[in-house]
Motif scaffolding. Structure first.
Motif, mmCIF file in Angstrom:
data_model
loop_
_atom_site.group_PDB
_atom_site.id
_atom_site.type_symbol
_atom_site.label_atom_id
_atom_site.label_comp_id
_atom_site.label_asym_id
_atom_site.label_seq_id
_atom_site.Cartn_x
_atom_site.Cartn_y
_atom_site.Cartn_z
ATOM 1 N N HIS A 205 -16.799 -18.713 -17.384
ATOM 2 C CA HIS A 205 -17.077 -17.450 -16.713
ATOM 3 C C HIS A 205 -16.064 -16.416 -17.184
ATOM 4 N N HIS A 206 -16.552 -15.248 -17.526
ATOM 5 C CA HIS A 206 -15.669 -14.170 -17.961
ATOM 6 C C HIS A 206 -14.826 -13.683 -16.786
ATOM 7 N N LEU A 207 -13.665 -13.159 -17.119
ATOM 8 C CA LEU A 207 -12.794 -12.600 -16.091
ATOM 9 C C LEU A 207 -13.424 -11.329 -15.520
ATOM 10 N N THR A 208 -13.284 -11.155 -14.221
ATOM 11 C CA THR A 208 -13.810 -9.960 -13.568
ATOM 12 C C THR A 208 -12.706 -8.909 -13.489
ATOM 13 N N ILE A 209 -13.093 -7.702 -13.136
ATOM 14 C CA ILE A 209 -12.109 -6.624 -12.996
ATOM 15 C C ILE A 209 -11.121 -6.952 -11.885
ATOM 16 N N SER A 210 -11.584 -7.572 -10.804
ATOM 17 C CA SER A 210 -10.655 -7.911 -9.711
ATOM 18 C C SER A 210 -9.661 -8.985 -10.156
ATOM 19 N N GLY B 97 6.361 -10.690 -12.163
ATOM 20 C CA GLY B 97 7.134 -11.654 -12.931
ATOM 21 C C GLY B 97 6.667 -13.095 -12.843
ATOM 22 N N TYR B 98 5.497 -13.329 -12.320
ATOM 23 C CA TYR B 98 4.998 -14.701 -12.221
ATOM 24 C C TYR B 98 4.557 -15.209 -13.589
ATOM 25 N N SER B 99 4.656 -16.510 -13.793
ATOM 26 C CA SER B 99 4.301 -17.129 -15.065
ATOM 27 C C SER B 99 2.785 -17.202 -15.221
ATOM 28 N N THR B 100 2.358 -17.422 -16.450
ATOM 29 C CA THR B 100 0.916 -17.558 -16.707
ATOM 30 C C THR B 100 0.356 -18.778 -15.982
ATOM 31 N N ARG B 101 1.134 -19.839 -15.870
ATOM 32 C CA ARG B 101 0.670 -21.038 -15.172
ATOM 33 C C ARG B 101 0.492 -20.775 -13.673
ATOM 34 N N PHE B 102 1.403 -20.029 -13.078
ATOM 35 C CA PHE B 102 1.266 -19.691 -11.659
ATOM 36 C C PHE B 102 0.036 -18.813 -11.441
ATOM 37 N N ILE B 103 -0.116 -17.786 -12.294
ATOM 38 C CA ILE B 103 -1.269 -16.891 -12.180
ATOM 39 C C ILE B 103 -2.565 -17.681 -12.333
ATOM 40 N N ALA B 104 -2.587 -18.593 -13.285
ATOM 41 C CA ALA B 104 -3.776 -19.409 -13.526
ATOM 42 C C ALA B 104 -4.116 -20.260 -12.305
ATOM 43 N N LYS B 105 -3.117 -20.889 -11.713
ATOM 44 C CA LYS B 105 -3.369 -21.687 -10.510
ATOM 45 C C LYS B 105 -3.858 -20.815 -9.367
ATOM 46 N N GLU C 242 -5.541 -13.580 -22.293
ATOM 47 C CA GLU C 242 -5.859 -12.272 -21.700
ATOM 48 C C GLU C 242 -4.649 -11.351 -21.779
ATOM 49 N N LEU C 243 -3.474 -11.858 -21.450
ATOM 50 C CA LEU C 243 -2.263 -11.036 -21.482
ATOM 51 C C LEU C 243 -1.910 -10.627 -22.908
ATOM 52 N N ARG D 161 -3.870 -10.478 -25.558
ATOM 53 C CA ARG D 161 -4.943 -9.706 -26.178
ATOM 54 C C ARG D 161 -4.946 -8.256 -25.706
ATOM 55 N N ASN D 162 -4.459 -8.014 -24.490
ATOM 56 C CA ASN D 162 -4.629 -6.695 -23.882
ATOM 57 C C ASN D 162 -3.335 -5.992 -23.496
ATOM 58 N N LYS D 163 -2.229 -6.393 -24.064
ATOM 59 C CA LYS D 163 -0.977 -5.695 -23.755
ATOM 60 C C LYS D 163 -0.868 -4.413 -24.568
ATOM 61 N N ILE D 164 -0.428 -3.366 -23.882
ATOM 62 C CA ILE D 164 -0.183 -2.084 -24.529
ATOM 63 C C ILE D 164 1.290 -1.768 -24.316
ATOM 64 N N LYS D 165 2.026 -1.678 -25.395
ATOM 65 C CA LYS D 165 3.476 -1.438 -25.330
ATOM 66 C C LYS D 165 4.146 -2.433 -24.389
ATOM 67 N N ASN D 166 3.778 -3.705 -24.548
ATOM 68 C CA ASN D 166 4.363 -4.826 -23.789
ATOM 69 C C ASN D 166 4.014 -4.806 -22.306
ATOM 70 N N GLU D 167 3.002 -4.040 -21.929
ATOM 71 C CA GLU D 167 2.551 -4.016 -20.537
ATOM 72 C C GLU D 167 1.058 -4.290 -20.483
ATOM 73 N N TYR D 168 0.649 -5.067 -19.495
ATOM 74 C CA TYR D 168 -0.764 -5.370 -19.273
ATOM 75 C C TYR D 168 -1.317 -4.371 -18.267
ATOM 76 N N VAL D 169 -2.382 -3.672 -18.641
ATOM 77 C CA VAL D 169 -3.032 -2.698 -17.764
ATOM 78 C C VAL D 169 -4.473 -3.164 -17.557
ATOM 79 N N SER D 170 -4.800 -3.504 -16.327
ATOM 80 C CA SER D 170 -6.089 -4.128 -16.039
ATOM 81 C C SER D 170 -7.288 -3.251 -16.383
ATOM 82 N N THR D 171 -7.193 -1.964 -16.110
ATOM 83 C CA THR D 171 -8.346 -1.093 -16.363
ATOM 84 C C THR D 171 -8.627 -0.963 -17.860
#
Length: 103
Positions: free
Chosen positions: A4-9, A21-29, A41-42, A44-54
């Motif tokens: 399933h693709h990731l949703t905007i939420s 500051g949570y780890s990818t493993r924590f976020i995944a759980k 996801e992080l 692939r979509n980081k802009i200047k070392n920051e992830y922006v969801s929109t």
């Protein structure tokens, strides 16, 4: 296992948890996803070392739009098929004529 693709939420949650500051493993759980999904996801979509969801979701929509093949079915073909059906051609006759270049 289905994918399933990731949703905007989910992307918004990834952004907030990443900023906190949570780890990818924590976020995944937390999201019930595989940790590599979050890491991809992080990265692939980081802009200047920051992830922006929109912007990540906009990028996803653009990649998704460009990934599909364009259909060979168009208005001209639709009209041609309708015309032949009204002339009592069978679908098999229409298909064979199209494949053999006789239409």
């Amino acid at each position: 296992m289905s994918y399933h693709h990731l949703t905007i939420s989910e992307r918004i949650r990834i952004e907030v948890l990443s900023i906190l500051g949570y780890s990818t493993r924590f976020i995944a759980k937390f999201l019930h996803r595989h940790h590599s999904t979050i890491a991809r996801e992080l990265s692939r979509n980081k802009i200047k070392n920051e992830y922006v969801s929109t912007s990540a979701h906009d990028n996803y929509l653009e990649r998704r739009k460009n990934s599909s093949h364009s259909s060979k079915y168009n208005e001209f073909l639709s009209n041609l098929i309708s015309e032949k059906l009204h002339e009592n051609w069978s679908p098999e006759q229409i298909s064979n004529a199209l494949l053999n270049g006789k239409l």
